[in-house]
Design a protein around this motif. Structure first.
Motif, PDB file in Angstrom:
ATOM      1  N   ALA A 146      10.196  58.699  19.162  1.00 17.30           N
ATOM      2  CA  ALA A 146      10.764  57.370  19.358  1.00 17.30           C
ATOM      3  C   ALA A 146      12.243  57.487  19.726  1.00 17.30           C
ATOM      4  CB  ALA A 146      10.603  56.523  18.096  1.00 17.30           C
ATOM      5  N   ASP A 147      12.634  56.922  20.857  1.00 18.20           N
ATOM      6  CA  ASP A 147      14.041  56.858  21.242  1.00 18.20           C
ATOM      7  C   ASP A 147      14.650  55.651  20.533  1.00 18.20           C
ATOM      8  OD1 ASP A 147      16.550  56.627  22.398  1.00 18.20           O
ATOM      9  OD2 ASP A 147      15.841  57.058  24.428  1.00 18.20           O
ATOM     10  N   ILE A 148      15.518  55.903  19.537  1.00 15.50           N
ATOM     11  CA  ILE A 148      16.102  54.807  18.770  1.00 15.50           C
ATOM     12  C   ILE A 148      17.581  54.613  19.119  1.00 15.50           C
ATOM     13  CG2 ILE A 148      14.430  55.032  16.900  1.00 15.50           C
ATOM     14  CD1 ILE A 148      16.581  56.456  15.248  1.00 15.50           C
ATOM     15  N   SER A 149      17.987  55.086  20.292  1.00 16.46           N
ATOM     16  CA  SER A 149      19.350  54.867  20.773  1.00 16.46           C
ATOM     17  C   SER A 149      19.647  53.368  20.800  1.00 16.46           C
ATOM     18  CB  SER A 149      19.514  55.429  22.179  1.00 16.46           C
ATOM     19  OG  SER A 149      19.160  56.783  22.254  1.00 16.46           O
ATOM     20  N   GLY A 150      20.772  52.983  20.227  1.00 14.72           N
ATOM     21  CA  GLY A 150      21.165  51.577  20.235  1.00 14.72           C
ATOM     22  C   GLY A 150      20.512  50.726  19.183  1.00 14.72           C
ATOM     23  N   TRP A 151      19.565  51.272  18.430  1.00 18.91           N
ATOM     24  CA  TRP A 151      18.969  50.516  17.329  1.00 18.91           C
ATOM     25  C   TRP A 151      20.019  50.313  16.234  1.00 18.91           C
ATOM     26  CZ3 TRP A 151      13.190  51.729  15.936  1.00 18.91           C
ATOM     27  CH2 TRP A 151      12.416  51.680  17.106  1.00 18.91           C
ATOM     28  N   ILE A 152      19.879  49.232  15.494  1.00 18.29           N
ATOM     29  CA  ILE A 152      20.849  48.888  14.460  1.00 18.29           C
ATOM     30  C   ILE A 152      20.198  48.913  13.088  1.00 18.29           C
ATOM     31  CG2 ILE A 152      22.341  47.048  13.564  1.00 18.29           C
ATOM     32  CD1 ILE A 152      22.712  46.110  16.462  1.00 18.29           C
ATOM     33  N   LEU A 153      20.862  49.576  12.152  1.00 17.23           N
ATOM     34  CA  LEU A 153      20.493  49.504  10.742  1.00 17.23           C
ATOM     35  C   LEU A 153      21.448  48.497  10.108  1.00 17.23           C
ATOM     36  CD1 LEU A 153      18.922  50.463   8.250  1.00 17.23           C
ATOM     37  CD2 LEU A 153      20.596  52.318   8.016  1.00 17.23           C
ATOM     38  N   HIS A 154      20.902  47.376   9.644  1.00 21.48           N
ATOM     39  CA  HIS A 154      21.713  46.262   9.150  1.00 21.48           C
ATOM     40  C   HIS A 154      21.549  46.149   7.636  1.00 21.48           C
ATOM     41  CE1 HIS A 154      23.721  42.467   8.889  1.00 21.48           C
ATOM     42  NE2 HIS A 154      22.618  41.767   8.640  1.00 21.48           N
ATOM     43  N   ALA A 155      22.680  46.021   6.949  1.00 17.67           N
ATOM     44  CA  ALA A 155      22.683  46.004   5.482  1.00 17.67           C
ATOM     45  C   ALA A 155      22.779  44.602   4.899  1.00 17.67           C
ATOM     46  CB  ALA A 155      23.836  46.858   4.952  1.00 17.67           C
ATOM     47  N   ASP A 156      22.434  43.592   5.681  1.00 13.88           N
ATOM     48  CA  ASP A 156      22.306  42.222   5.163  1.00 13.88           C
ATOM     49  C   ASP A 156      23.628  41.506   4.922  1.00 13.88           C
ATOM     50  OD1 ASP A 156      20.218  40.501   4.911  1.00 13.88           O
ATOM     51  OD2 ASP A 156      19.986  40.720   2.758  1.00 13.88           O
ATOM     52  N   ASP A 157      24.756  42.126   5.284  1.00 12.53           N
ATOM     53  CA  ASP A 157      26.060  41.497   5.144  1.00 12.53           C
ATOM     54  C   ASP A 157      26.856  41.694   6.432  1.00 12.53           C
ATOM     55  OD1 ASP A 157      26.115  40.362   2.512  1.00 12.53           O
ATOM     56  OD2 ASP A 157      26.191  42.387   1.691  1.00 12.53           O
ATOM     57  N   PRO A 158      27.731  40.748   6.790  1.00 19.16           N
ATOM     58  CA  PRO A 158      28.541  40.891   8.013  1.00 19.16           C
ATOM     59  C   PRO A 158      29.368  42.173   7.987  1.00 19.16           C
ATOM     60  CG  PRO A 158      28.697  38.656   7.146  1.00 19.16           C
ATOM     61  CD  PRO A 158      27.978  39.467   6.098  1.00 19.16           C
ATOM     62  N   GLY A 159      29.390  42.874   9.130  1.00 18.57           N
ATOM     63  CA  GLY A 159      30.191  44.081   9.242  1.00 18.57           C
ATOM     64  C   GLY A 159      29.556  45.328   8.672  1.00 18.57           C
ATOM     65  N   GLN A 160      28.342  45.210   8.169  1.00 23.22           N
ATOM     66  CA  GLN A 160      27.675  46.374   7.585  1.00 23.22           C
ATOM     67  C   GLN A 160      26.509  46.799   8.471  1.00 23.22           C
ATOM     68  OE1 GLN A 160      26.761  45.255   3.486  1.00 23.22           O
ATOM     69  NE2 GLN A 160      28.702  46.118   2.798  1.00 23.22           N
ATOM     70  N   ASN A 161      26.855  47.184   9.690  1.00 19.54           N
ATOM     71  CA  ASN A 161      25.862  47.643  10.653  1.00 19.54           C
ATOM     72  C   ASN A 161      26.122  49.097  11.019  1.00 19.54           C
ATOM     73  OD1 ASN A 161      24.743  45.112  10.747  1.00 19.54           O
ATOM     74  ND2 ASN A 161      25.678  44.545  12.705  1.00 19.54           N
ATOM     75  N   PHE A 162      25.044  49.832  11.239  1.00 20.64           N
ATOM     76  CA  PHE A 162      25.148  51.169  11.824  1.00 20.64           C
ATOM     77  C   PHE A 162      24.319  51.167  13.095  1.00 20.64           C
ATOM     78  CE2 PHE A 162      23.348  55.323  12.710  1.00 20.64           C
ATOM     79  CZ  PHE A 162      24.499  56.089  12.789  1.00 20.64           C
ATOM     80  N   THR A 163      24.928  51.583  14.209  1.00 20.88           N
ATOM     81  CA  THR A 163      24.226  51.650  15.490  1.00 20.88           C
ATOM     82  C   THR A 163      23.965  53.108  15.854  1.00 20.88           C
ATOM     83  OG1 THR A 163      25.316  49.620  16.250  1.00 20.88           O
ATOM     84  CG2 THR A 163      24.290  51.020  17.930  1.00 20.88           C
ATOM     85  N   PHE A 164      22.712  53.449  16.107  1.00 20.28           N
ATOM     86  CA  PHE A 164      22.372  54.823  16.459  1.00 20.28           C
ATOM     87  C   PHE A 164      22.933  55.153  17.843  1.00 20.28           C
ATOM     88  CE2 PHE A 164      19.305  53.953  13.143  1.00 20.28           C
ATOM     89  CZ  PHE A 164      19.315  55.139  12.422  1.00 20.28           C
ATOM     90  N   PRO A 165      23.578  56.306  17.978  1.00 19.64           N
ATOM     91  CA  PRO A 165      24.247  56.661  19.234  1.00 19.64           C
ATOM     92  C   PRO A 165      23.257  56.977  20.349  1.00 19.64           C
ATOM     93  CG  PRO A 165      24.355  58.493  17.678  1.00 19.64           C
ATOM     94  CD  PRO A 165      23.775  57.327  16.929  1.00 19.64           C
ATOM     95  N   PRO A 166      23.737  56.962  21.602  1.00 15.94           N
ATOM     96  CA  PRO A 166      22.871  57.312  22.737  1.00 15.94           C
ATOM     97  C   PRO A 166      22.265  58.708  22.552  1.00 15.94           C
ATOM     98  CG  PRO A 166      24.945  56.383  23.502  1.00 15.94           C
ATOM     99  CD  PRO A 166      25.103  56.585  22.030  1.00 15.94           C
ATOM    100  N   GLY A 167      21.014  58.839  22.973  1.00 16.87           N
ATOM    101  CA  GLY A 167      20.336  60.130  22.883  1.00 16.87           C
ATOM    102  C   GLY A 167      19.691  60.410  21.543  1.00 16.87           C
ATOM    103  N   THR A 168      19.627  59.396  20.662  1.00 10.26           N
ATOM    104  CA  THR A 168      19.012  59.604  19.352  1.00 10.26           C
ATOM    105  C   THR A 168      17.496  59.458  19.473  1.00 10.26           C
ATOM    106  OG1 THR A 168      20.953  58.709  18.217  1.00 10.26           O
ATOM    107  CG2 THR A 168      18.922  58.897  16.948  1.00 10.26           C
ATOM    108  N   VAL A 169      16.796  60.562  19.282  1.00 11.02           N
ATOM    109  CA  VAL A 169      15.333  60.568  19.352  1.00 11.02           C
ATOM    110  C   VAL A 169      14.786  61.002  17.998  1.00 11.02           C
ATOM    111  CG1 VAL A 169      13.294  61.599  20.427  1.00 11.02           C
ATOM    112  CG2 VAL A 169      15.298  61.032  21.826  1.00 11.02           C
ATOM    113  N   LEU A 170      13.936  60.170  17.435  1.00 11.77           N
ATOM    114  CA  LEU A 170      13.288  60.478  16.167  1.00 11.77           C
ATOM    115  C   LEU A 170      11.919  61.070  16.489  1.00 11.77           C
ATOM    116  CD1 LEU A 170      13.732  60.307  13.127  1.00 11.77           C
ATOM    117  CD2 LEU A 170      12.760  58.013  13.162  1.00 11.77           C
ATOM    118  N   LYS A 171      11.775  62.374  16.244  1.00 13.05           N
ATOM    119  CA  LYS A 171      10.537  63.054  16.595  1.00 13.05           C
ATOM    120  C   LYS A 171       9.385  62.611  15.697  1.00 13.05           C
ATOM    121  CE  LYS A 171      12.859  67.216  18.305  1.00 13.05           C
ATOM    122  NZ  LYS A 171      13.016  68.684  18.154  1.00 13.05           N
ATOM    123  N   ALA A 172       8.183  62.809  16.183  1.00 11.08           N
ATOM    124  CA  ALA A 172       7.006  62.478  15.389  1.00 11.08           C
ATOM    125  C   ALA A 172       7.033  63.240  14.070  1.00 11.08           C
ATOM    126  CB  ALA A 172       5.739  62.819  16.175  1.00 11.08           C
TER     127      ALA A 172
END
Length: 288
Positions: free
Chosen positions: A205-231
């Protein structure tokens, strides 16, 4: 849900270390002993219940007998395992194969523990369930309650871990949040908090640009370009630590992110679709 019985045999080693024995059985050994026994792997199965919904199960128990040996210059090699699964509902056997990569580390080096990895986590074989094709995917080694990608095996003993696996549809990724460690051990900052994410599917799965959101403003992590989560791969996003063995991802926050009483983690793709939600404590809903 199906009740199945598992068993396994070690089928091949390449390149071949010296003094290999036990091919075609559940216990393979190699090397010329230096004062103790030979080194080797064993696999023991059991009876389990399997769901075709991404639920992780224990496929069997993997054990590495790790003793000082002379390896004849062959320090890294692949060992193939064939796991036979008998589905009790139709009394048929299906065989799934996996590859373990072994690194016989120098015993006098800075990291003497041998390493066992899984370069091939998805079985090339499949089974048809309700008209859909499924393959077995190993998602890690479970030891001491923690599931890890790589098995570290101390010298001079037998070291065991459960092999955790899922049945997943062929050709499809399945990315989910499986855990939030919300109580870190680092005082005040709780820098070692993390969110664990796993690809339970059979495709990367290419998860580049996906966001992990912690339910509060300003608490986001964005996966960098080229991030691939292997099977079968498992990663962690820490609050303010970087661990290369878990992907090296961090919010870079100097303060705690995850509320000890309860909170919710959201994984959002580049189309703003919610891929997975994980709540705990007062917000507990479990992974989805």
């Amino acid at each position: 849900m199906s009740k199945v019985t598992t068993s396994g045999t070690w089928t091949a080693v390449a390149p071949t270390p010296p003094n290999v024995s036990g091919l075609g059985t559940g216990h393979i050994t190699w090397g010329v002993p230096v004062g103790g026994g030979k080194s080797g792997y064993s696999f023991s199965g059991g009876t389990i219940e399997v769901r075709a919904d991404g639920s992780e199960v224990t496929l069997g128990t993997f054990t590495h007998q790790n003793f000082p040996i002379m390896g004849g210059g062959v320090n890294q090699f692949d060992v193939d395992l064939a796991v036979r699964i008998r589905f009790e509902e139709d009394e048929k056997d299906r065989e799934f194969s996996f590859r373990f990569h072994h690194f016989e580390t120098p015993n006098d080096g800075p990291t003497p523990d041998d390493e066992v990895d899984l370069p091939t986590r998805v079985s090339p074989e499949s089974v048809t369930i309700d008209g859909e094709e499924y393959a077995a995917v190993i998602t890690g080694f479970k030891r001491g309650g923690e599931i890890v990608n790589t098995f570290l095996s101390p010298e001079n003993g037998s070291n065991s871990a459960d092999i955790v696996a899922v049945l997943s549809r062929v050709g499809v990724p399945d990315v989910v949040i499986t855990d939030v460690r919300y109580k870190g051990g680092v005082k005040y900052s709780q820098a070692d908090e993390y969110v664990e994410i796993v690809n339970r599917g059979t495709a990367h799965a290419d998860i580049s640009g996906w966001i992990l959101h912690a339910d509060d403003p300003g608490q986001n992590f964005t996966f960098p370009p080229g991030t691939v989560l292997k099977a079968g791969q498992r990663i962690r996003v820490h609050t303010n630590e970087v661990h290369a063995e878990w992907g090296g991802f961090s919010f870079g926050s100097g303060r705690p992110i995850w509320n000890d009483k309860g909170d919710t983690a959201h994984l959002i793709d580049t189309q703003d679709a919610v891929v997975s939600v994980y709540g705990y404590g007062t917000e507990a809903v479990g992974p989805s």
